[in-house]
Design an enzyme around this catalytic site. Structure first.
Site, PDB file in Angstrom:
ATOM      1  N   ASP A  71      -8.480   3.027   6.096  1.00 12.20           N
ATOM      2  CA  ASP A  71      -9.722   3.000   5.307  1.00 12.20           C
ATOM      3  C   ASP A  71     -10.839   2.473   6.197  1.00 12.20           C
ATOM      4  OD1 ASP A  71     -11.711   2.672   3.447  1.00 12.20           O
ATOM      5  OD2 ASP A  71     -10.844   0.833   2.588  1.00 12.20           O
ATOM      6  N   ASN A  73     -14.179   2.400   5.139  1.00 17.89           N
ATOM      7  CA  ASN A  73     -15.387   1.944   4.433  1.00 17.89           C
ATOM      8  C   ASN A  73     -15.118   0.895   3.352  1.00 17.89           C
ATOM      9  OD1 ASN A  73     -14.142   3.515   2.575  1.00 17.89           O
ATOM     10  ND2 ASN A  73     -15.866   4.889   2.175  1.00 17.89           N
ATOM     11  N   ASP A  75     -13.184   0.797   0.683  1.00 17.63           N
ATOM     12  CA  ASP A  75     -12.953   1.094  -0.743  1.00 17.63           C
ATOM     13  C   ASP A  75     -11.461   1.089  -1.094  1.00 17.63           C
ATOM     14  OD1 ASP A  75     -12.077   3.414   0.393  1.00 17.63           O
ATOM     15  OD2 ASP A  75     -13.408   4.768  -0.708  1.00 17.63           O
ATOM     16  N   ASP A  79      -9.453   7.333   4.795  1.00 15.31           N
ATOM     17  CA  ASP A  79     -10.466   8.390   4.866  1.00 15.31           C
ATOM     18  C   ASP A  79     -10.463   9.052   6.242  1.00 15.31           C
ATOM     19  OD1 ASP A  79     -11.870   6.486   6.470  1.00 15.31           O
ATOM     20  OD2 ASP A  79     -12.588   5.530   4.617  1.00 15.31           O
ATOM     21  N   ASP A 256       2.250  24.402   0.998  1.00 18.31           N
ATOM     22  CA  ASP A 256       2.921  23.701  -0.093  1.00 18.31           C
ATOM     23  C   ASP A 256       3.711  24.671  -0.979  1.00 18.31           C
ATOM     24  OD1 ASP A 256       2.888  20.968  -1.443  1.00 18.31           O
ATOM     25  OD2 ASP A 256       2.310  22.249  -3.129  1.00 18.31           O
ATOM     26  N   GLU A 310       6.760  25.066   3.100  1.00 20.47           N
ATOM     27  CA  GLU A 310       7.691  24.141   2.451  1.00 20.47           C
ATOM     28  C   GLU A 310       8.674  25.011   1.675  1.00 20.47           C
ATOM     29  OE1 GLU A 310       7.604  20.209  -0.420  1.00 20.47           O
ATOM     30  OE2 GLU A 310       6.222  21.841  -0.792  1.00 20.47           O
TER      31      GLU A 310
HETATM   32  C1  NOJ Z   1       5.090  19.473  -2.591  1.00 17.48           C
HETATM   33  C2  NOJ Z   1       4.294  18.325  -2.059  1.00 17.48           C
HETATM   34  O1  NOJ Z   1       4.845  17.918  -0.847  1.00 17.48           O
HETATM   35  C3  NOJ Z   1       4.306  17.250  -3.110  1.00 17.48           C
HETATM   36  O2  NOJ Z   1       3.768  16.047  -2.655  1.00 17.48           O
HETATM   37  C4  NOJ Z   1       3.567  17.767  -4.307  1.00 17.48           C
HETATM   38  O3  NOJ Z   1       3.683  16.842  -5.361  1.00 17.48           O
HETATM   39  C5  NOJ Z   1       4.111  19.104  -4.795  1.00 17.48           C
HETATM   40  N1  NOJ Z   1       4.407  20.008  -3.724  1.00 17.48           N
HETATM   41  C6  NOJ Z   1       3.127  19.784  -5.683  1.00 17.48           C
HETATM   42  O4  NOJ Z   1       2.038  20.225  -4.935  1.00 17.48           O
END
Ligand code: NOJ
Length: 618
Positions: A71, A73, A75, A79, A256, A310
């Site tokens: 971080d 800044n 908060d 970031d 993802d 993934e």
């Molecule tokens: C896989 C991601 O690695 C995970 O963190 C996320 O919750 C789910 N996909 C949904 O996007």
């Protein structure tokens, strides 16, 4: 007088470390230059051991979870400027690709994996100017950046969904999956979900929406509606946003849950058998490869990028459909067999033995062809801390040794290695004791379903979440022994508590100690870069059934160069062992060891102490 002596020692330690780094980097550079001369532009002229050399095959990737990195800044939330501050740290570590978890505008139902605007930076993380500065800092240090592409679903606050839910006639209606409910004889005013799909985050995968009196599909949180990839306009919009970031200069994407983009036609109920493992079916929709090939044709093929999917729900045997270079889809995927080897249902623990893990890696090395590629990883933001999960945290000494052993394994196995922030420091799981210490939606929803639903005792649930919950890896980076571990200003409240062990485990302390996990990881990464055998070499498990020692070789022959023959020996546990190498084999010169003072030459019998990890030539 004590202080100056100490100071001299610290300076000497620094000098030693920097000398080591510069030698390692020179070596790595030479290797990568040599590899480059074999390439003509994007594609290579010559194969290496049958593999087409590619920069992303030779890379070591470091995952940054921006919320928890630094971080800048005050908060309490990490970031982009915080990341920029630490680019020298990453360069010194020797990694050459950074994977940035989502940095986009998001209401944070799932920490950025719910995107509200794909072309905007999350305001807590900074601005587009901060992003550009970070990217040019990465490039200036000869590293590359891949960003997270989360397009199986968006946020329910994304403009497309806001439009989509507003009326059945809205042009964006078909951007998502809307269905009528099933009649509910018991309560006709409240129809039942259209099918029996469960959500990854507990409950049904369908959410009732009062405005148009239909349900929408969400595999993950209620605030993460699934995009309808069967709609060509969705694909067009996704491809356009990918180009937006590629044109900015990012070097690729981590995608993802990408196999889930093609839904089952008609969305029928899961059979009881399918219900045992819904992602298996969801990942194998009829148009998955068609859509990925279109993405490759229209976007990826036009840039020199790295892509890693993934691969939830995909078996190793199915991987080549996605990663085989002749298929023109993605470069590589994450397969979860290894990282989940010790996992039963949800967060429950499954006892495992070393031969199971070896069999998985052997399977990876043998099931994939020379035109496929793979990753190797044992941690990320969805899994526990590396050393807590697979090493030994019972004493400080074993924590350090076992973490080094795992890093050795990751840097020498087959596949592009990925390490997760903080694992290079051997950060550990957080000592969670109650629900309100967790932030993660997965834990909170599961608590409602399992504990409040009477399926599980609270104490057991908390113990399992402490062991496997995702927040373990999301606690802030421990940079120093300053308050809040140097992650944020002392007065700020970090968004998730810093692990109380930050005074003992932190980057500052490890930078000053040449024998730290941090420096060892640097050396292991440098070793990976220095020997193409660890990238393109053959893999052979020497002793698959041994329950204590993992011994394997990586060997590579290249025309006009001496054969590289590397031997890796890992004692997985605290029990010392006198290990006779199989087949009359003899270990040669030691090139890496996690215990100082390890003899320089090997031999056929190796005396291995607790968690000893060694790499030899042979
Ligand atoms: C896989 C991601 O690695 C995970 O963190 C996320 O919750 C789910 N996909 C949904 O996007």
């Amino acid at each position: 007088m004590i202080w100056p002596v100490k100071k001299t020692l610290v300076l000497l330690a620094f000098a030693f470390v920097f000398a080591a780094i510069s030698i390692d980097q020179t070596l790595a550079q030479q290797v990568s230059d040599a590899a480059k001369t074999e390439k003509t532009g994007k594609h290579s002229a010559a194969l290496v051991n049958g593999y087409e050399p590619m920069w992303w095959k030779e890379a070591v990737v470091y995952q940054v979870y921006p919320r928890s990195f630094q971080d800048s800044n005050g908060d309490g939330i990490g970031d982009l400027n915080g990341i920029t501050q630490h680019l020298d740290y990453l360069q010194n570590l020797g990694v050459n690709v950074i994977w940035l978890s989502p940095h986009y505008d998001s209401p944070n139902a799932d920490n950025g994996y719910d995107i509200r605007d794909y072309r905007k930076v999350m305001k807590e993380f900074g601005t587009m100017a901060d992003f550009d500065r970070m990217l040019s800092g990465i490039k200036a240090r000869h590293m590359r950046l891949i960003i997270d592409l989360v397009v199986n679903h968006s946020s329910d606050e994304h403009r497309w969904f806001v439009e989509s839910r507003s009326s059945k006639k809205n042009p964006y209606r078909d951007y998502y999956f809307w269905r009528d409910g099933k009649p509910n004889p018991a309560d006709p005013a409240h129809p039942l979900p259209p099918n029996n799909y469960p959500s990854f985050f507990s409950g049904s995968a369908w959410q009732w929406d009062e405005t148009t009196k239909q349900f929408y599909l969400h595999y993950f949180a209620v605030k993460q509606p699934d995009l309808n990839w069967d709609n060509p306009k969705v694909r067009e919009d996704v491809f356009a946003l990918m180009k937006f970031w590629l044109d900015k200069g990012v070097d690729g994407f981590r995608m993802d849950v990408i196999p889930l983009i093609s839904k089952q036609p008609g969305l029928p109920d899961l059979t009881p058998q399918e219900m045992q493992d819904p992602p298996r079916l969801w990942a194998n929709g009829p148009h998955r490869d068609e859509y990925l090939q279109q993405m490759n044709r229209e976007v990826l093929s036009k840039y020199d990028v790295m892509t890693v999917g993934e691969a939830i729900g995909i078996t190793l045997e199915e991987e080549p459909k996605i990663v085989n270079s002749d298929r023109h889809e993605l470069n590589m995927v994450f397969n979860f067999d290894a990282v989940r080897v010790n996992r039963g249902d949800f967060y429950s623990e499954k006892k495992w033995k070393l031969p199971e893990l070896k069999a998985i890696y052997d399977h990876h090395a043998t099931a994939l062809s020379k035109t496929d590629w793979d990753t190797v990883f044992l941690s990320n933001h969805d899994n526990p801390r590396l050393v807590s999960n697979f090493g030994d945290t019972s004493t400080a000494e074993f924590r350090v040794r076992s973490a080094k052993l795992i890093e050795t394994m990751l840097m020498t196995l087959k596949g592009t290695p990925f390490i997760y922030q903080g694992d290079e420091l051997a950060m550990t799981n957080y000592p969670f004791t109650k629900l309100n210490q967790f932030d993660d939606i997965e834990v909170k929803n599961a608590y409602k379903e399992r504990v409040l639903g009477g399926k599980m005792a609270e104490a057991e649930f908390i113990a399992e979440s402490q062991r496997f919950g995702r927040d373990n890896s999301r606690t802030p980076m421990q940079w120093s022994d300053a308050p809040n571990g140097g992650f944020t200003t002392p007065a700020a409240k970090p968004w998730l508590a810093v692990n109380p062990n930050y005074k003992e485990i932190n980057a500052g302390q490890e930078q000053a100690d040449p024998e730290s996990v941090l420096h060892y990881t640097q050396r292991a990464i440098a070793l990976h870069h220095a020997h193409l055998a660890f990238v393109y070499g053959d893999y052979k498990d020497l002793d698959p059934d041994n329950e204590q020692v993992y011994a394997f070789t990586r060997s590579l022959s290249m025309p006009g160069k001496p054969e590289e023959r590397m031997l890796v020996v890992l004692n997985f546990g605290e029990k010392p062992v006198e290990y006779t190498l199989p087949g009359g084999m003899s270990a040669g010169k030691l090139v890496l060891a996690n215990v100082p003072g390890t003899p320089e030459m090997g031999g056929s019998v190796l005396k291995l102490g607790a968690w000893d990890a060694r790499v030899y030539t042979y």
